[in-house]
Every structure is written in C-alpha cells, then in structure tokens.
Design a protein around this motif. Structure first.
Motif, PDB file in Angstrom:
ATOM      1  N   ASP A 129      11.033 -10.760   0.127  1.00  0.00           N
ATOM      2  CA  ASP A 129      11.382 -11.595   1.262  1.00  0.00           C
ATOM      3  C   ASP A 129      11.872 -10.795   2.447  1.00  0.00           C
ATOM      4  O   ASP A 129      11.924 -11.293   3.562  1.00  0.00           O
ATOM      5  N   THR A 130      12.302  -9.579   2.229  1.00  0.00           N
ATOM      6  CA  THR A 130      12.739  -8.759   3.346  1.00  0.00           C
ATOM      7  C   THR A 130      11.588  -8.538   4.306  1.00  0.00           C
ATOM      8  O   THR A 130      11.733  -8.576   5.526  1.00  0.00           O
ATOM      9  N   GLY A 131      10.416  -8.278   3.727  1.00  0.00           N
ATOM     10  CA  GLY A 131       9.251  -8.046   4.563  1.00  0.00           C
ATOM     11  C   GLY A 131       8.933  -9.249   5.424  1.00  0.00           C
ATOM     12  O   GLY A 131       8.617  -9.116   6.604  1.00  0.00           O
ATOM     13  N   ASP A 132       9.010 -10.471   4.861  1.00  0.00           N
ATOM     14  CA  ASP A 132       8.723 -11.666   5.640  1.00  0.00           C
ATOM     15  C   ASP A 132       9.723 -11.835   6.756  1.00  0.00           C
ATOM     16  O   ASP A 132       9.392 -12.273   7.849  1.00  0.00           O
ATOM     17  N   SER A 133      10.998 -11.515   6.473  1.00  0.00           N
ATOM     18  CA  SER A 133      12.040 -11.668   7.480  1.00  0.00           C
ATOM     19  C   SER A 133      11.780 -10.764   8.669  1.00  0.00           C
ATOM     20  O   SER A 133      11.831 -11.181   9.815  1.00  0.00           O
ATOM     21  N   PHE A 134      11.496  -9.505   8.378  1.00  0.00           N
ATOM     22  CA  PHE A 134      11.254  -8.573   9.462  1.00  0.00           C
ATOM     23  C   PHE A 134       9.933  -8.873  10.160  1.00  0.00           C
ATOM     24  O   PHE A 134       9.796  -8.659  11.360  1.00  0.00           O
ATOM     25  N   ALA A 135       8.933  -9.347   9.407  1.00  0.00           N
ATOM     26  CA  ALA A 135       7.663  -9.707  10.027  1.00  0.00           C
ATOM     27  C   ALA A 135       7.857 -10.867  10.997  1.00  0.00           C
ATOM     28  O   ALA A 135       7.227 -10.933  12.051  1.00  0.00           O
ATOM     29  N   GLU A 136       8.739 -11.817  10.640  1.00  0.00           N
ATOM     30  CA  GLU A 136       9.021 -12.941  11.520  1.00  0.00           C
ATOM     31  C   GLU A 136       9.675 -12.459  12.804  1.00  0.00           C
ATOM     32  O   GLU A 136       9.388 -12.949  13.891  1.00  0.00           O
ATOM     33  N   GLN A 137      10.579 -11.474  12.672  1.00  0.00           N
ATOM     34  CA  GLN A 137      11.245 -10.945  13.858  1.00  0.00           C
ATOM     35  C   GLN A 137      10.240 -10.238  14.769  1.00  0.00           C
ATOM     36  O   GLN A 137      10.333 -10.290  15.984  1.00  0.00           O
ATOM     37  N   SER A 138       9.259  -9.551  14.132  1.00  0.00           N
ATOM     38  CA  SER A 138       8.293  -8.811  14.938  1.00  0.00           C
ATOM     39  C   SER A 138       7.433  -9.738  15.777  1.00  0.00           C
ATOM     40  O   SER A 138       6.953  -9.367  16.837  1.00  0.00           O
ATOM     41  N   SER A 139       7.211 -10.967  15.301  1.00  0.00           N
ATOM     42  CA  SER A 139       6.363 -11.896  16.039  1.00  0.00           C
ATOM     43  C   SER A 139       6.999 -12.339  17.340  1.00  0.00           C
ATOM     44  O   SER A 139       6.323 -12.815  18.238  1.00  0.00           O
ATOM     45  N   SER A 140       8.322 -12.224  17.448  1.00  0.00           N
ATOM     46  CA  SER A 140       9.018 -12.644  18.658  1.00  0.00           C
ATOM     47  C   SER A 140       9.382 -11.467  19.544  1.00  0.00           C
ATOM     48  O   SER A 140      10.182 -11.596  20.455  1.00  0.00           O
ATOM     49  N   ASP A 141       8.774 -10.315  19.293  1.00  0.00           N
ATOM     50  CA  ASP A 141       9.118  -9.110  20.076  1.00  0.00           C
ATOM     51  C   ASP A 141       8.761  -9.278  21.540  1.00  0.00           C
ATOM     52  O   ASP A 141       9.443  -8.771  22.413  1.00  0.00           O
ATOM     53  N   GLN A 178      -3.699 -15.502   2.318  1.00  0.00           N
ATOM     54  CA  GLN A 178      -2.487 -14.915   2.879  1.00  0.00           C
ATOM     55  C   GLN A 178      -2.202 -13.595   2.176  1.00  0.00           C
ATOM     56  O   GLN A 178      -2.414 -13.462   0.966  1.00  0.00           O
ATOM     57  N   GLN A 179      -1.710 -12.627   2.941  1.00  0.00           N
ATOM     58  CA  GLN A 179      -1.290 -11.369   2.342  1.00  0.00           C
ATOM     59  C   GLN A 179      -0.191 -10.748   3.198  1.00  0.00           C
ATOM     60  O   GLN A 179      -0.106 -11.020   4.402  1.00  0.00           O
ATOM     61  N   LEU A 180       0.639  -9.948   2.575  1.00  0.00           N
ATOM     62  CA  LEU A 180       1.739  -9.272   3.266  1.00  0.00           C
ATOM     63  C   LEU A 180       1.302  -7.855   3.607  1.00  0.00           C
ATOM     64  O   LEU A 180       0.906  -7.093   2.726  1.00  0.00           O
ATOM     65  N   THR A 181       1.328  -7.524   4.890  1.00  0.00           N
ATOM     66  CA  THR A 181       0.907  -6.202   5.348  1.00  0.00           C
ATOM     67  C   THR A 181       2.147  -5.374   5.662  1.00  0.00           C
ATOM     68  O   THR A 181       2.998  -5.800   6.448  1.00  0.00           O
ATOM     69  N   MET A 182       2.241  -4.206   5.042  1.00  0.00           N
ATOM     70  CA  MET A 182       3.374  -3.321   5.284  1.00  0.00           C
ATOM     71  C   MET A 182       3.077  -2.455   6.503  1.00  0.00           C
ATOM     72  O   MET A 182       2.544  -1.360   6.413  1.00  0.00           O
ATOM     73  N   THR A 183       3.390  -3.003   7.678  1.00  0.00           N
ATOM     74  CA  THR A 183       3.179  -2.255   8.911  1.00  0.00           C
ATOM     75  C   THR A 183       4.201  -1.128   9.017  1.00  0.00           C
ATOM     76  O   THR A 183       5.256  -1.165   8.352  1.00  0.00           O
ATOM     77  N   PRO A 184       3.943  -0.129   9.840  1.00  0.00           N
ATOM     78  CA  PRO A 184       4.945   0.938  10.020  1.00  0.00           C
ATOM     79  C   PRO A 184       6.291   0.416  10.495  1.00  0.00           C
ATOM     80  O   PRO A 184       7.346   0.923  10.102  1.00  0.00           O
ATOM     81  N   GLN A 185       6.266  -0.626  11.348  1.00  0.00           N
ATOM     82  CA  GLN A 185       7.525  -1.191  11.828  1.00  0.00           C
ATOM     83  C   GLN A 185       8.298  -1.858  10.690  1.00  0.00           C
ATOM     84  O   GLN A 185       9.524  -1.750  10.600  1.00  0.00           O
ATOM     85  N   LEU A 186       7.578  -2.547   9.814  1.00  0.00           N
ATOM     86  CA  LEU A 186       8.229  -3.194   8.687  1.00  0.00           C
ATOM     87  C   LEU A 186       8.798  -2.160   7.718  1.00  0.00           C
ATOM     88  O   LEU A 186       9.910  -2.306   7.203  1.00  0.00           O
ATOM     89  N   GLN A 187       8.053  -1.096   7.482  1.00  0.00           N
ATOM     90  CA  GLN A 187       8.542  -0.038   6.613  1.00  0.00           C
ATOM     91  C   GLN A 187       9.802   0.600   7.185  1.00  0.00           C
ATOM     92  O   GLN A 187      10.735   0.923   6.460  1.00  0.00           O
ATOM     93  N   GLN A 188       9.831   0.765   8.517  1.00  0.00           N
ATOM     94  CA  GLN A 188      11.028   1.335   9.142  1.00  0.00           C
ATOM     95  C   GLN A 188      12.225   0.413   8.982  1.00  0.00           C
ATOM     96  O   GLN A 188      13.340   0.861   8.680  1.00  0.00           O
ATOM     97  N   ALA A 189      12.013  -0.888   9.147  1.00  0.00           N
ATOM     98  CA  ALA A 189      13.112  -1.847   9.020  1.00  0.00           C
ATOM     99  C   ALA A 189      13.680  -1.861   7.607  1.00  0.00           C
ATOM    100  O   ALA A 189      14.893  -1.885   7.406  1.00  0.00           O
ATOM    101  N   ILE A 190      12.803  -1.820   6.603  1.00  0.00           N
ATOM    102  CA  ILE A 190      13.256  -1.809   5.217  1.00  0.00           C
ATOM    103  C   ILE A 190      13.988  -0.507   4.900  1.00  0.00           C
ATOM    104  O   ILE A 190      15.005  -0.497   4.200  1.00  0.00           O
TER     105      ILE A 190
END
Length: 516
Positions: free
Chosen positions: A86-98, A11-23
């Motif tokens: 954990d912010t990254g995981d939260s936003f990543a979870e939201q992105s999965s339901s886009d 498992q690894q956390l990927t800082m996508t551009p969308q995640l960076q924008q959300a943070i």
C-alpha cells in the motif's frame, strides 16, 4: 497458427524511480536521511536550504481533532491493487497531483478536518510549510562526520608498557607473541604450548622462559591480563595485596578462587562451607572481596564505542489540558526549497541541453521534497496512533503496556503492514520515560483468566519486579513465578517465563542465590 490482436483491461503497480525513492526515504534512519539530504543538496542545483525561516517560526499546531483526515486523504489508496504494497499506492496517488502542487503555496489540500475521537495532540509544524520546505535549518557539517574517535586498543596499551620494561631481545619477542594472543577481555586466547611451538621455529627457548615472561605481563596494567583462565585472573589480583594488609578474609578468598570457584559459581554455599570449614559470616566476607575483583580486566581499556540516537518524534504531556502531544523533531532534517532563480530559467518550449538539464533537476527536486513530506506525514500519523494506544505505558510504566501488532496500526491509519514496518524500523520516540524505538511499543499478547489480554512487555516487567523483591536466600523458580502470575490472572506457561527471563538477562534461580 493465426495471428490476431486482442484488447485487455487490467491493473498493475509500476515501481517508478520516484516511487522507489519515496519508499527508500521512508525506511531510512535519521542519520542516513541527513546524509541523503546532504548528497541531494550537492548534486541538485535546484535544491537549497531555506535559511530565511526560523525553525520555530511556524506555530500551526492542531488539537486532538487534527490528524486522521490527512491519514485518510494521504493513504486512502493504500488498499488497492490486489493486496500489493500500500505504500506504493499512497506515493503513486501523491505523484498524480504533482502538477497542481506548485511553489505558489496552495495549502487547501491539507486543511481537512480530523475526527474528534483521536485523544492525542499532533503538531504538524514540520510538515505543512509554504513552498518546498521540510524540517529545520541544516545541521553543521560535523554531524555528517563520524563521531567515533580512534581509541587505544588493549594490545597498544600492553605494548606501550612493554617498551618501558627492561628485557632481553628474546624475552621481548616472547612478550610480543603473548600480547598478540590476548583477547579484548584480557584473557589469553592461545595455550602456552601453541605459543611455544610458534616461537621455536625461530628461537631456541624452553617452556620455562615463556612462563616467566607470561608472569611479568600478567602484572602489567590492568593486573590479571593474559591470564589463562578465570581462576588465575582473580588469583593474580588477590596476590597483589601487600602482605601487611592480608587478613583472614583475603586468605579465604584466595582459597575459594584457587580450589572452589566452580562451586562458588553455582551458588552451592552449603558444599563450599562443608569443604572449607568456613562459617557463614566468613564465607560472606570472602565472597564480598571476590565480587570486587575484575573478571575481564581488558574490557575497560578499549570500551565499545557509544551509539548516538537522534529521536525522530517527541512526546510530551500538556500540563494544562493533560493531553499527550506528538511532534516531529525539527532537528532531523534541514528545511529545503526550490531555488526560485534557477527555476525561473526553465523554458518549457525550449529543448536545449542546458534547459533539459534544468528541467530534469527541477522535477527531481520536486519529487525529492514530496517524498520527504510524505515520510514526515506517515511517521507522524503512525507515532500518534502508537501514543494513543499506549497512553497507559506513558503514564504508569511497562506494566501498563498494551498488546499491539503492526496490523492494528496499519488498520487505524489505512496503510499496509509493510509500510508500518518501514516507518517503525530505526525510528525513535523521545518520551518522559526515555527514548524507545517505535518497534518497542509492539508486542504479542497473553490471555488472562478474565478473558482479557496482557502484553508480553508487561509480563517481562512483572517478572523483573518479582525477581527484585524476592528473598535472596530462596530465589523464585520459574514455576513459582508462573504460579504468582496465575494468582494475578495471567496464564503463562513455565517455558514462556524462562524465555522472558532469559531475554531480560536474569539468571536462573540457582545462580541468583545470595548469602544475606
């Protein structure tokens, strides 16, 4: 060396551009967020301001039972990925339901119930909207412009007076050199010798000429400007009093300023009275005159520009139920939505340049709106928890402030401490007791004699209360304040009291001494 293929699972956390924008949006202040939205509206044709909905048109407010389930559903993934942010995981979870979050307005995802133990009302009007909306109508363009108007500097004020003064060319050059050496408080920042040395490279002048021009400038408005020290500044102001109005109090004040100012600054009144042979009433009258003088005459000419604060959250108390209500400020961001006409032009099967441009902008617009929505949700959840924890402060004041650290709120909303730190930085809460940054409600604790805890903010409030009520003739020392707090069951070291006192800009006891 043998070459082989291996299959590994990890498992690894990927800082996508969308995640960076959300943070990034999460940690922006209100004014910075408005500028970010303004730039997004200009650069992305798929975004538009929703002017069809009234700012207060939706009244979907929830009672005490309406904030924690969303806290769990939106941030339940915050504790995964090996202690990562954990912010990254939260936003990543939201992105999965886009893919399931379309303009049709499916709100079933947001209708979970909230536990009943939360004692704070929460208003979600500005978060859960039909379509892609967030906030309220767009602010005027003036809000994106700088509010700081150009103000006249002290040098400009003095040069203006110099131009109205009759002087020789040589004296005018000397005056300009002196004015250039005046600091913002009105005091001369360079010695006469250095000014004379710089002028003698071009002029044949003596020290007496520079001193004569200096005396003329010192009587410009404000009186006392360009003084070489505090004593000279105050003495110039005292000498401005017409001789017909000079009395014993003014003469005594001149003597004190000229010869005994250091002793007066140290509140050594006994020594001052011994040296000047003044009685206590005479000394008191002279000090009253000195206190009316301006030690920094230049500070009022160009005051520091005011900083405007726009609160992100409003906290009010419902007079009927007695509950504290938390709601987002509807003026912090315009309501945005996807432009339906442009979105309908996107053809999924076509790969032309124009279609790819529209498709990319549509995806960016969706991510931007989801990031704004997530920012509002997180901000409201954190603010609600802070208000729930600090109801004593809202009702009774600083002395009732409870100890609170980032970990407490992070655990309550199931997010990482770094997320809470971002949310509480440069975010402000409007309460009946004033406007405070969210970080203000966090403070360390001090143990009490009864085994409890007391907030450092509450201790500061107690110190301020004791100093206000002290005898001016015999101010409380830090040791005495420590003893008084121990009598109230608060065990604080003397050096801690000194640190808190200095943070409140309260001078030590010897400097607080007064003649009553």
């Amino acid at each position: 060396m043998k070459i082989s293929l291996q299959l590994k699972l990890g498992q690894q956390l990927t800082m996508t551009p969308q995640l960076q924008q959300a943070i990034r949006l999460l940690q922006l202040s209100t004014l910075d967020l408005q500028q970010e939205i303004h730039q997004a509206l200009e650069s992305n044709p798929m975004l538009e301001v929703d002017e069809s909905q009234d700012a207060d048109g939706s009244d979907a407010s929830f009672d005490n039972d309406s904030s924690e389930s969303n806290s769990q559903s939106d941030s339940g993934k915050d504790k995964s990925s090996n202690n990562s942010d954990d912010t990254g995981d939260s936003f990543a979870e939201q992105s999965s339901s886009d893919a399931s979050y379309e303009a049709s307005g499916d709100e079933s995802h947001w209708e979970d119930s909230i536990p009943e133990q939360l004692t704070v009302d929460t208003n979600w009007d500005d978060i859960y909207q039909n379509s892609y909306t967030s906030g309220s109508p767009a602010p005027d363009n003036d809000e994106f412009e700088s509010r700081d108007a150009a103000s006249e500097s002290l040098q400009d004020h003095l040069l203006w007076q110099l131009n109205l003064t009759t002087m020789s060319d040589t004296d005018r050059l000397i005056a300009m050199a002196i004015i250039d050496a005046v600091d913002a408080n009105g005091q001369l920042s360079a010695s006469l010798d250095s000014i004379l040395e710089g002028l003698q490279e071009h002029l044949e002048i003596e020290e007496d000429e520079v001193l004569a021009v200096l005396h003329r400038i010192q009587h410009f408005d404000p009186v006392g400007v360009a003084a070489r020290d505090l004593s000279e500044c105050l003495l110039i102001q005292l000498n401005q009093v017409p001789e017909t109005m000079v009395n014993d109090a003014i003469r005594n004040a001149r003597t004190l300023v000229k010869d005994h100012l250091p002793l007066l600054g140290n509140r050594d009144y006994a020594q001052v009275m011994r040296l000047t042979r003044l009685k206590e009433p005479e000394l008191r009258d002279a000090i009253a005159i000195i206190e009316k003088l301006d030690p920094r005459p230049g500070a009022d000419i160009a005051p520091s520009s005011a900083t405007y604060i726009v609160p992100d959250v409003f906290v009010t108390k419902d007079p009927r139920s007695g509950r504290w209500r938390v709601e987002l400020n509807p003026e912090t961001a315009p309501k945005l939505r996807i432009n339906a006409d442009y979105a309908s032009l996107v053809k999924r099967s076509e790969n032309s340049t124009d279609n790819n441009y529209l498709r990319d902008n549509l995806q960016e617009a969706r991510w931007f709106l989801k990031s704004l929505q997530s920012r509002n949700e997180t901000l409201l959840k954190v603010a609600s928890r802070i208000v729930e924890h600090q109801q004593g402060f809202l009702e009774k004041g600083e002395e009732a402030m409870k100890p609170l650290v980032l970990h407490d709120i992070a655990e309550a909303v199931e997010m990482h401490e770094s997320t809470i730190s971002r949310v509480t930085t440069q975010k402000y809460m409007h309460t009946p007791r004033g406007i405070f940054e969210l970080k203000y409600f966090f403070s360390s604790h001090v143990s009490t004699a009864g085994g409890g805890e007391c907030s450092s903010t509450a201790i500061r409030a107690l110190i301020k209360k004791l100093v206000v009520a002290e005898n001016p003739r015999k101010p409380l020392s830090d040791s005495k304040i420590t003893q008084l707090l121990e009598e109230q069951g608060i065990n604080v070291a003397r050096r801690t009291i000194a640190k808190y006192r200095e943070s409140l800009s309260i001078p030590p006891s010897n400097e607080r001494k007064r003649l009553v």
